[in-house]
Design a protein around this motif. Sequence first.
Motif, PDB file in Angstrom:
ATOM      1  N   VAL B 194     137.095 144.640  80.018  1.00 39.04           N
ATOM      2  CA  VAL B 194     136.008 144.920  79.073  1.00 39.04           C
ATOM      3  C   VAL B 194     134.999 145.853  79.748  1.00 39.04           C
ATOM      4  CG1 VAL B 194     134.736 142.829  79.789  1.00 39.04           C
ATOM      5  CG2 VAL B 194     134.220 143.866  77.574  1.00 39.04           C
ATOM      6  N   THR B 195     134.426 146.745  78.930  1.00 40.69           N
ATOM      7  CA  THR B 195     133.396 147.657  79.434  1.00 40.69           C
ATOM      8  C   THR B 195     132.026 147.110  79.043  1.00 40.69           C
ATOM      9  OG1 THR B 195     134.822 149.572  79.222  1.00 40.69           O
ATOM     10  CG2 THR B 195     132.444 149.988  79.220  1.00 40.69           C
ATOM     11  N   VAL B 196     131.124 147.023  80.006  1.00 44.32           N
ATOM     12  CA  VAL B 196     129.729 146.706  79.687  1.00 44.32           C
ATOM     13  C   VAL B 196     128.917 147.962  79.970  1.00 44.32           C
ATOM     14  CG1 VAL B 196     127.739 145.240  80.165  1.00 44.32           C
ATOM     15  CG2 VAL B 196     130.050 144.266  80.264  1.00 44.32           C
ATOM     16  N   LEU B 197     128.356 148.548  78.891  1.00 43.87           N
ATOM     17  CA  LEU B 197     127.497 149.720  79.052  1.00 43.87           C
ATOM     18  C   LEU B 197     126.071 149.217  79.203  1.00 43.87           C
ATOM     19  CD1 LEU B 197     128.895 152.016  76.201  1.00 43.87           C
ATOM     20  CD2 LEU B 197     129.456 152.089  78.646  1.00 43.87           C
ATOM     21  N   ALA B 198     125.356 149.715  80.210  1.00 45.04           N
ATOM     22  CA  ALA B 198     124.004 149.203  80.436  1.00 45.04           C
ATOM     23  C   ALA B 198     123.109 150.307  80.975  1.00 45.04           C
ATOM     24  CB  ALA B 198     124.052 148.038  81.427  1.00 45.04           C
ATOM     25  N   THR B 199     121.813 150.097  80.828  1.00 44.62           N
ATOM     26  CA  THR B 199     120.827 151.016  81.411  1.00 44.62           C
ATOM     27  C   THR B 199     119.705 150.178  81.991  1.00 44.62           C
ATOM     28  OG1 THR B 199     119.453 151.139  79.444  1.00 44.62           O
ATOM     29  CG2 THR B 199     121.222 152.759  79.625  1.00 44.62           C
ATOM     30  N   SER B 200     118.983 150.781  82.913  1.00 47.08           N
ATOM     31  CA  SER B 200     117.724 150.228  83.418  1.00 47.08           C
ATOM     32  C   SER B 200     117.875 148.757  83.823  1.00 47.08           C
ATOM     33  CB  SER B 200     116.625 150.428  82.360  1.00 47.08           C
ATOM     34  OG  SER B 200     115.382 149.987  82.816  1.00 47.08           O
ATOM     35  N   VAL B 201     116.978 147.913  83.355  1.00 44.52           N
ATOM     36  CA  VAL B 201     116.933 146.516  83.788  1.00 44.52           C
ATOM     37  C   VAL B 201     118.198 145.748  83.401  1.00 44.52           C
ATOM     38  CG1 VAL B 201     115.879 145.482  81.736  1.00 44.52           C
ATOM     39  CG2 VAL B 201     115.285 144.598  84.014  1.00 44.52           C
ATOM     40  N   MET B 202     118.954 146.261  82.420  1.00 49.37           N
ATOM     41  CA  MET B 202     120.149 145.545  81.994  1.00 49.37           C
ATOM     42  C   MET B 202     121.314 145.734  82.959  1.00 49.37           C
ATOM     43  SD  MET B 202     119.017 143.859  79.538  1.00 49.37           S
ATOM     44  CE  MET B 202     120.503 142.992  79.032  1.00 49.37           C
ATOM     45  N   VAL B 203     121.209 146.691  83.872  1.00 53.76           N
ATOM     46  CA  VAL B 203     122.316 146.895  84.823  1.00 53.76           C
ATOM     47  C   VAL B 203     122.425 145.718  85.790  1.00 53.76           C
ATOM     48  CG1 VAL B 203     123.249 148.387  86.637  1.00 53.76           C
ATOM     49  CG2 VAL B 203     122.322 149.397  84.540  1.00 53.76           C
ATOM     50  N   PRO B 204     121.355 145.331  86.491  1.00 53.47           N
ATOM     51  CA  PRO B 204     121.498 144.132  87.332  1.00 53.47           C
ATOM     52  C   PRO B 204     121.888 142.892  86.541  1.00 53.47           C
ATOM     53  CG  PRO B 204     119.221 144.996  87.398  1.00 53.47           C
ATOM     54  CD  PRO B 204     120.072 146.011  86.695  1.00 53.47           C
ATOM     55  N   ARG B 205     121.417 142.792  85.309  1.00 54.01           N
ATOM     56  CA  ARG B 205     121.802 141.630  84.494  1.00 54.01           C
ATOM     57  C   ARG B 205     123.292 141.686  84.150  1.00 54.01           C
ATOM     58  NH1 ARG B 205     116.399 141.940  80.655  1.00 54.01           N
ATOM     59  NH2 ARG B 205     114.941 141.400  82.323  1.00 54.01           N
ATOM     60  N   ALA B 206     123.793 142.889  83.901  1.00 51.11           N
ATOM     61  CA  ALA B 206     125.219 143.042  83.582  1.00 51.11           C
ATOM     62  C   ALA B 206     126.070 142.750  84.813  1.00 51.11           C
ATOM     63  CB  ALA B 206     125.497 144.450  83.068  1.00 51.11           C
ATOM     64  N   LEU B 207     125.598 143.166  85.991  1.00 53.60           N
ATOM     65  CA  LEU B 207     126.363 142.911  87.219  1.00 53.60           C
ATOM     66  C   LEU B 207     126.428 141.416  87.510  1.00 53.60           C
ATOM     67  CD1 LEU B 207     125.049 145.895  89.400  1.00 53.60           C
ATOM     68  CD2 LEU B 207     127.404 145.567  88.545  1.00 53.60           C
ATOM     69  N   GLU B 208     125.326 140.738  87.257  1.00 52.80           N
ATOM     70  CA  GLU B 208     125.291 139.287  87.443  1.00 52.80           C
ATOM     71  C   GLU B 208     126.280 138.613  86.489  1.00 52.80           C
ATOM     72  OE1 GLU B 208     121.169 137.875  87.180  1.00 52.80           O
ATOM     73  OE2 GLU B 208     121.984 135.938  86.491  1.00 52.80           O
ATOM     74  N   ALA B 209     126.269 139.089  85.245  1.00 48.13           N
ATOM     75  CA  ALA B 209     127.187 138.517  84.252  1.00 48.13           C
ATOM     76  C   ALA B 209     128.635 138.784  84.643  1.00 48.13           C
ATOM     77  CB  ALA B 209     126.886 139.109  82.868  1.00 48.13           C
ATOM     78  N   ALA B 210     128.910 139.999  85.115  1.00 53.11           N
ATOM     79  CA  ALA B 210     130.282 140.368  85.480  1.00 53.11           C
ATOM     80  C   ALA B 210     130.793 139.497  86.613  1.00 53.11           C
ATOM     81  CB  ALA B 210     130.340 141.842  85.871  1.00 53.11           C
ATOM     82  N   GLU B 211     129.925 139.243  87.559  1.00 51.98           N
ATOM     83  CA  GLU B 211     130.272 138.398  88.706  1.00 51.98           C
ATOM     84  C   GLU B 211     130.676 137.001  88.228  1.00 51.98           C
ATOM     85  OE1 GLU B 211     130.407 139.397  91.885  1.00 51.98           O
ATOM     86  OE2 GLU B 211     131.071 137.352  92.401  1.00 51.98           O
ATOM     87  N   GLN B 212     129.850 136.463  87.354  1.00 53.19           N
ATOM     88  CA  GLN B 212     130.087 135.113  86.862  1.00 53.19           C
ATOM     89  C   GLN B 212     131.338 135.038  85.968  1.00 53.19           C
ATOM     90  OE1 GLN B 212     126.348 133.418  85.688  1.00 53.19           O
ATOM     91  NE2 GLN B 212     127.312 131.497  84.994  1.00 53.19           N
ATOM     92  N   LEU B 213     131.532 136.106  85.163  1.00 56.29           N
ATOM     93  CA  LEU B 213     132.724 136.147  84.297  1.00 56.29           C
ATOM     94  C   LEU B 213     134.000 136.197  85.134  1.00 56.29           C
ATOM     95  CD1 LEU B 213     131.368 138.637  81.624  1.00 56.29           C
ATOM     96  CD2 LEU B 213     132.177 136.320  81.122  1.00 56.29           C
ATOM     97  N   ALA B 214     133.942 136.912  86.235  1.00 53.40           N
ATOM     98  CA  ALA B 214     135.117 136.997  87.109  1.00 53.40           C
ATOM     99  C   ALA B 214     135.417 135.630  87.715  1.00 53.40           C
ATOM    100  CB  ALA B 214     134.868 138.031  88.207  1.00 53.40           C
ATOM    101  N   ARG B 215     134.339 134.987  88.140  1.00 50.59           N
ATOM    102  CA  ARG B 215     134.479 133.692  88.817  1.00 50.59           C
ATOM    103  C   ARG B 215     134.939 132.603  87.842  1.00 50.59           C
ATOM    104  NH1 ARG B 215     129.436 133.807  91.133  1.00 50.59           N
ATOM    105  NH2 ARG B 215     128.696 132.339  89.582  1.00 50.59           N
ATOM    106  N   GLU B 216     134.267 132.550  86.713  1.00 47.18           N
ATOM    107  CA  GLU B 216     134.502 131.405  85.821  1.00 47.18           C
ATOM    108  C   GLU B 216     135.621 131.634  84.811  1.00 47.18           C
ATOM    109  OE1 GLU B 216     130.750 130.478  84.004  1.00 47.18           O
ATOM    110  OE2 GLU B 216     129.781 130.140  85.960  1.00 47.18           O
ATOM    111  N   ASP B 217     135.827 132.894  84.405  1.00 43.59           N
ATOM    112  CA  ASP B 217     136.772 133.145  83.310  1.00 43.59           C
ATOM    113  C   ASP B 217     137.931 134.027  83.732  1.00 43.59           C
ATOM    114  OD1 ASP B 217     133.833 133.062  82.312  1.00 43.59           O
ATOM    115  OD2 ASP B 217     135.006 132.421  80.558  1.00 43.59           O
TER     116      ASP B 217
END
Lengths: 337, 315
Positions: B194-217
Motif C-alpha cells: 500500500v502507498t501512503v502519500l503524506a506531507t509535512s507533519v503527516m510524514v512522521p505519523r505515516a512512518l510510525e503507522a507503517a512501522e506498526q502495520l509491518a509489526r502487527e499486520d
Amino acid sequence: MGELSLETTKALLRRMLLIRRAEEQVIHFATDYKELLTGHYHVYIGQEATGVGVCHALQPGDYLFTTHRNHGHVIARGGESGPVLAEIIGRVGGYNRGRGGTFHVSAPHLGILHTSAIVAGCVPLAAGAALSAQQRGTSQISVAFFGEGAMDEGASYEALSIAALWTLPVLFVCETNGMAGGRREKGESGPRLVDRALALGITAEVVDGTRLAAVCDAAGRAVERLRAGSGPVFLQVQTGNTWPGHSGGRAVLQGGDFDLTWAYDAAAAPQELREWIETSDSVSILLRDLDRSGVLSRAAAIELDREVRAETQAAAKMALESPYPSPEGALQHVFGR
Amino acid sequence: MPEMSYAEALSQALVEIMEQEPRAVLIGGAFGPLGKRFANRIKQPPIAELGYCGIAVGAAMTGLRPIVSLGTASFIYEALPQVLNEASVARYGSAGQLSVPVVFHVRVGIRGAGAMQHSAAPQPIFWNTPGLQIAVPSSPADAKGLMLTAALRSQDPTIFIDHTRLHRLRGPVPDGPTEVPFGVAQVKREGKDVTVLATSVMVPRALEAAEQLAREDGIAAEVVDLRTLVPLDKAAVLASVAKTGRVLIADETQKSCGVGAELAALICEEAFFHLKAPVRRVAIPDVPIPYSKSEEDYVTPGSHHIMAGVREICR
C-alpha cells in the motif's frame, strides 16, 4: 508656465494630447467595433496633467505603479500608444502580449512593472519597490498612482504607515477624480484625504490637478525630497469635476472626439461638456493658458494636435493589425521554471 | 552528518541564505542572533500583514529576494489580497517579463490549544491559486534544503509551510550546500502492499503507522513524502500507486477540497486501472479547529487513523 521652457511645455502638452487621443481611440474600439473591446475599461480623460506632470519629475530607472485607470500613466511615462492600444484589445503587439489587457497595462522596460486592478493593490507594491531601492542603495524612487477609492481600503493605510516608519522613497499620488465606486452619497465629503496621510506622519499636500504647472511644481518638490532620503510624500491631486463622458465602465464621447477649438470657446462645445471645459479639463486649461500668455498660439496647438492625431491613427492601425496571441499560449508563464 | 532539530535546521538555512545572498532581506519574525549580524537586512514591520507582504512583493519585483516570516499561518489570511491577487499573477500578467522571488514562511496546523485562529492549514487555498509554489517539508534536512532553494534559486513566490509540531523533530542534516530541489518526492520507506502519500507533519505519523502495520499486520506500506505540492512530483505518486495498487492519502488539511482531494482525483484520472481498492483519505473533518484538548485530539489526523484506513483497504 514658470520654470518650464517653451520646448518642455510643448513636449508635455504633446504627451497630454497623446493620452487624450489614445483614450478616445479606446472608446472607439469599444463603441465602433463589434466584439473588439467587450469588457469595461477606465479612461484618463481630463486628468492628463497629473500623469504627465508627475512623470516629468521622474528619472529613467524610477518605478511606477498604477491601477485599472492606467492607460494615461503608461503613456505619460513614455509608453507608445501602439503597444498600449494593442494591449487594451488583447493583441500580441501589446506590452504584455495582450495578456493583461486594459486592467493591467504595464511596461516593465519603463519601470511600470505590474499594474493592479484592485483599487489599493498598487500602494504596498510601490512602497516595496522603494524599499528595494533603499536597500540596494540606489537613488531610485517609486510612485503609486491611485484614485480616492484606494483610500477606502486598508492596504493603503498599512503601506503608508510602513513607508513612514522606514522612510521609504515613495511618492503616493492620490487622484481625487470623483469616480470611486462603492458608497458615495452626493455631497459627502468626510475628512480630507491629505489629513489622513499627515496623521500617519507623511509629508502631504493638496495639488490643483487641473493645472499642469501646479502638478509639475508639487511633483518636482516631492521628488527632490524623496531623493534626499527624507521619506515618503503624499499628493492629493484634485482633478476637478469628473469628465461627463464617464458612464460606469463604458465611456461615451459626447460630440465625438475632443475638438481643440472647444478649449478656447466652450460655447461651441456640446452643452454637457461646457462647464467641465471651463473649470476642470487640464488639457483645455493648459491650451488657454498657453494661448493667453503667447507661449503657444491656437493655430500652433491645433497643428501639434494634428500630428498627435496622425500618430494615434497609426498606433490604432498597428494595434488592429496585430494578431491575437496563440490560444495555447494561455498555459505559459505561470512559473519561470 | 550532524543531527539537529527542524527549527535549528531552518535557522541554519536563514544564516546561510543571508551569508550567500546579498539580495536576501528578512521581513517580520523574531530572528534572534541573526538580528545583530544582518541588522541592515532585517526589517521589523508593524502588525500589518497586508502592508508588509505587499511591500515584500514589490521588493521582489525590483531586485530583492525577501523572506517574509508571518508566524502562525492564520495570519497570512490578512495578507491574501497581495499574495493571491498580486504576487501569484505578476509573472503571468506580464507574459513572463516579471519574476517575484518572495518566500512567505508560515507555521500551519494543529499545534495544541491554537483554537480556530491559530491552527490554519491554508495549503488548499494556495494550491488552487496558480503561480504559487508550496513547500511542505517534513524533516530537518528538507526544511533547510527547501528553504535554501526557495530563497536562493526560485524565481517565483513560494509559500513555505512548516508545522509547529515538527519544530522539535530531530534528524540528520548534511553539511554544506544542501539545497533540495522542488518537485521531487522522496520515498521515505519502501513497501509493496500500500502507498501512503503524506506531507509535512503527516510524514512522521505515516512512518510510525507503517512501522506498526509491518509489526502487527505484516503489511508493507510505502511512505511517499511529496515535499512540495507545487510543483507536484506526479511521476513519483503514479509510480508508487502502480507498484502497490492501494493508496491512502494522509494530510492535515480539511477534507473537502483538501490536499487529499486533489491527489485522489489525480490518481483516479491517471492510475485508476492500477487500483485494487478504493482510495482512502485521512484528513481533518470539515470543521474549524476547536480549543478543548479532547475535541482538538479528536479532529487531529493521527497514525491510528492511517493504520485503520490501511487495514480497511488491505483486507
